[in-house]
Design a protein around this motif. Structure first.
Motif, short mmCIF file in Angstrom:
data_model
loop_
_atom_site.label_atom_id
_atom_site.label_comp_id
_atom_site.label_asym_id
_atom_site.label_seq_id
_atom_site.Cartn_x
_atom_site.Cartn_y
_atom_site.Cartn_z
N PRO A 21 43.60 36.33 42.61
CA PRO A 21 42.67 36.32 41.47
C PRO A 21 43.40 35.86 40.21
O PRO A 21 44.53 36.23 39.96
CB PRO A 21 42.25 37.78 41.35
CG PRO A 21 43.42 38.54 41.89
CD PRO A 21 43.97 37.68 43.00
N ARG A 22 42.73 35.04 39.43
CA ARG A 22 43.30 34.61 38.16
C ARG A 22 43.06 35.69 37.12
O ARG A 22 42.31 36.63 37.32
CB ARG A 22 42.68 33.28 37.71
CG ARG A 22 42.97 32.11 38.62
CD ARG A 22 44.47 32.02 38.92
NE ARG A 22 44.84 30.81 39.64
CZ ARG A 22 44.95 30.73 40.95
NH1 ARG A 22 44.68 31.76 41.72
NH2 ARG A 22 45.35 29.60 41.51
N TRP A 23 43.73 35.53 35.98
CA TRP A 23 43.68 36.52 34.91
C TRP A 23 42.24 36.93 34.58
O TRP A 23 41.93 38.10 34.49
CB TRP A 23 44.38 35.96 33.67
CG TRP A 23 44.40 36.93 32.54
CD1 TRP A 23 43.55 36.96 31.48
CD2 TRP A 23 45.29 38.03 32.37
NE1 TRP A 23 43.86 38.01 30.65
CE2 TRP A 23 44.93 38.68 31.18
CE3 TRP A 23 46.37 38.52 33.11
CZ2 TRP A 23 45.61 39.80 30.71
CZ3 TRP A 23 47.04 39.63 32.64
CH2 TRP A 23 46.66 40.25 31.46
N GLN A 24 41.37 35.94 34.43
CA GLN A 24 39.98 36.22 34.05
C GLN A 24 39.22 36.96 35.15
O GLN A 24 38.20 37.58 34.88
CB GLN A 24 39.24 34.91 33.72
CG GLN A 24 39.70 34.28 32.42
CD GLN A 24 39.57 35.21 31.23
OE1 GLN A 24 40.57 35.62 30.66
NE2 GLN A 24 38.37 35.56 30.84
N GLU A 25 39.70 36.89 36.39
CA GLU A 25 39.03 37.55 37.51
C GLU A 25 39.50 38.99 37.73
O GLU A 25 38.88 39.72 38.50
CB GLU A 25 39.25 36.74 38.80
CG GLU A 25 38.70 35.35 38.72
CD GLU A 25 39.17 34.46 39.85
OE1 GLU A 25 38.38 33.59 40.24
OE2 GLU A 25 40.32 34.62 40.32
N LEU A 26 40.59 39.36 37.10
CA LEU A 26 41.09 40.73 37.24
C LEU A 26 40.13 41.69 36.54
O LEU A 26 39.55 41.34 35.51
CB LEU A 26 42.50 40.86 36.66
CG LEU A 26 43.60 40.11 37.40
CD1 LEU A 26 44.90 40.19 36.61
CD2 LEU A 26 43.78 40.64 38.81
#
Length: 187
Positions: A21-26
């Motif tokens: 997961p990318r930062w925005q998906e955390l």
């Protein structure tokens, strides 16, 4: 040998789909330690199989706080910063020492910022895993020849080492299974 080749190809196909997961998906929530450990386990299980060992434990998290690898939680609550750090640390500790990881995280965090450094780590991990996945599937893989900024050398080489370790472990597992099969006396 043909079965070994096919199992390696199937494993490579599975690994080609692994994603972090990318930062925005955390999750942008405050979580308790058990929730963070479960979340990191869910994110990393496609890469690192937990039957080998626990990916992350409470004592590991507490030690990372004591060593200054991650910030202390506030009122026993952990944020997306903690999750990102723990994903990176848990992955990188497969190939680096804790002091090396700490220095690398401090460097990348200062140079890129935490969210960009985390996304860079995810991108590099996925590229490296895609590379070994293609190799496992018997595909011809061209090396990445694009010039690499010096500030990315450590993250690129660490994630490449991690991916190569995964492939080596899988190959050894298949070799051991093959040998045990041919050494088995006929019934």
């Amino acid at each position: 040998m043909e079965q070994m080749k096919e199992e390696l190809r199937q494993w490579g196909a599975e690994m080609a789909n692994c994603r972090l997961p990318r930062w925005q998906e955390l999750p942008d929530l405050e979580l308790y330690m058990d929730q963070v450990i479960s979340l990191v386990d869910v994110y990393l299980t496609p890469f690192i199989k937990p039957e080998k060992h626990n990916l992350l434990t409470k004592s590991m998290v507490n030690n990372y706080v004591k060593l200054g690898l991650i910030p202390a939680p506030k009122k026993k609550r952990y944020t997306k910063n903690h999750v990102a750090f723990l994903i990176a640390i848990t992955t990188l500790k497969q190939v680096l020492t804790i002091p090396e990881i700490k220095e690398g995280i401090l460097f990348q965090g200062r140079v890129e910022g935490i969210s960009q450094a985390y996304d860079l780590f995810c991108d590099e991990t996925e590229k490296a895993v895609a590379h070994i996945a293609a190799m496992a599937q018997g595909k011809v893989v061209a090396p990445d020849v694009a010039p690499l900024p010096v500030r990315y050398f450590a993250v690129r080489t660490a994630t490449t080492s991690f991916a190569n370790k995964l492939l080596a472990e899988k190959a050894i597992q298949l070799e051991m299974a093959y040998l045990s099969k041919i050494n088995k006396p006929d019934d």
